[in-house]
Design a protein around this motif. Sequence first.
Motif, short mmCIF file in Angstrom:
data_model
loop_
_atom_site.label_atom_id
_atom_site.label_comp_id
_atom_site.label_asym_id
_atom_site.label_seq_id
_atom_site.Cartn_x
_atom_site.Cartn_y
_atom_site.Cartn_z
N LEU A 187 0.70 -1.12 -0.26
CA LEU A 187 -0.07 0.27 0.09
C LEU A 187 0.86 0.95 0.08
N ARG A 188 1.96 1.44 0.91
CA ARG A 188 3.05 2.15 1.12
C ARG A 188 3.19 2.75 -0.41
N GLU A 189 3.55 1.87 -1.22
CA GLU A 189 4.94 1.78 -2.39
C GLU A 189 3.66 2.06 -3.35
N TYR A 190 2.18 1.45 -3.08
CA TYR A 190 0.90 2.30 -4.31
C TYR A 190 0.76 3.76 -4.48
N ARG A 230 2.48 5.92 -2.65
CA ARG A 230 3.89 6.82 -3.03
C ARG A 230 3.69 7.21 -4.80
N LYS A 231 3.34 6.20 -5.50
CA LYS A 231 3.53 5.88 -6.57
C LYS A 231 1.92 7.25 -7.52
N PHE A 232 0.93 6.60 -6.64
CA PHE A 232 -0.19 6.74 -7.50
C PHE A 232 -1.25 7.28 -6.31
N GLY A 233 -0.90 7.78 -5.29
CA GLY A 233 -1.57 8.34 -4.25
C GLY A 233 -1.61 9.80 -4.50
N VAL A 234 -2.37 10.84 -4.93
CA VAL A 234 -2.78 12.11 -5.46
C VAL A 234 -2.47 12.98 -3.85
#
Length: 321
Positions: free
Chosen positions: A239-242, A244-248
Motif C-alpha cells: 500500500l505504501r509503495e502504491y 507513493r506512486k499513485f496517491g494524489v
Amino acid sequence: MSAGFRHHHLLSIADLDQRDVNQILDAAELFIEVSRRPVRKVPTLRGKTVINMFFEASTRTRTSFELAGKRLSADVVNISTSGSSVSKGESLLDTCKTLEAMRPDLVVIRHGASGAPHFVAKQVGCSVINGGDGAHEHPTQALLDAFAIRKSLGTLSGLKVAICGDITHSRVARSNAALLNLFGSEVRFCAPRTLMPRNVEALGVKVHHDLATALDGADVIMLLRLQRERIEGPLVPSLREYARKFGVAARHLEKAAARAIVMHPGPMNRGVEIHPALADSERSVILDQVEAGVAVRMAVLYLLAKEVRAQTPTAAASDAG
Ligand code: ASP
C-alpha cells in the motif's frame, strides 16, 4: 420535457445519448432545490413503491436512493443480503419474482455480478435501476459526477478528465468514460499496469501509467480506491509503495488546469489514493458529489416512474407536485 423520456430502465450509460443525460441533469437541477428547503419533500411519487435491493455494501448509493424516494413521497423499502432470503439460499430469480408480486414501481439493484440488473429487468415488469453491478457500470454515479462537473466547470464537453486508481475493478471508471465520451471530453485512465484492464483503449480512453502525464492540463481529477473486495492476490507491491506512486496530493496538481477540480466517488482511503489535505481542500467537490447524488437519483426515479412522466420537472419539484 419529462414526457419525452424514452427509457423504462436505467441499466447502463451505454443506453443513453446526450439528450437523455441532459434531461436527467436538468431535472436534477430542480430537485436539488427541494433538498435545500426546510421541508424537503414533494408529493410527486405519492402512492409509488421503490424497492432498494442491495446485495453489496453501500453507504452513499443506498442512502441517497432512499432519501430520493422519500423526498418524492414514494414508499421506500430497503432490502440487503444479510437480512433477506438471499442469505437463505434463494436465487436472484426467485427473489425478483417474489418482489414483483408485491407490485413495486421501481427497483434499484446493486449486485456483485456484472449484468445482474439487466437480468432482473428481463424478469420483471417494473422499472429497474442499476445501483452498481460488479466491475461493469454504475450509471447514477456517472450522472451525479456529470452534475457536479457541469456545476463547477459549466460544461461536460471539451474537458480533460483524468481518472486515476484501480481501473480494472471500477464500474465508476467505465460509466464515467462512457458518459464523458458522449459529450466529447478526453478521458484519461491512469493506473499501474496491474490495475489497468487489457484493451481498455476500446472504451475510447487514453491510457497512462504515470500521474504526471495523466494530470497534465487536466480539468477534472477523479480518484478511485483500490477495490480490495474484488482483488484476488497481490496486484500492488504494498500500500505504501502504491500510495507513493499513485496517491494524489496538492503538489501533483501543479500542471493541471488552474480551475481543476478533484472528485472521488467514495469511500475514500485517505493517505492511499488521495492525500487527506487534498480531499479537504478548495479543489475538492467530493461533498458536492454527495449532494448531487440525492438530486440526480430523485430525477431518475421521477423520469422513470410511470404516469408522472407527463408532469413537467418544475411541477414535480413544486410543493403541489
Ligand atoms: N462507491 C463506488 C462503487 O460502488 C466506488 C467504490 O466503491 O469504490 O463502485
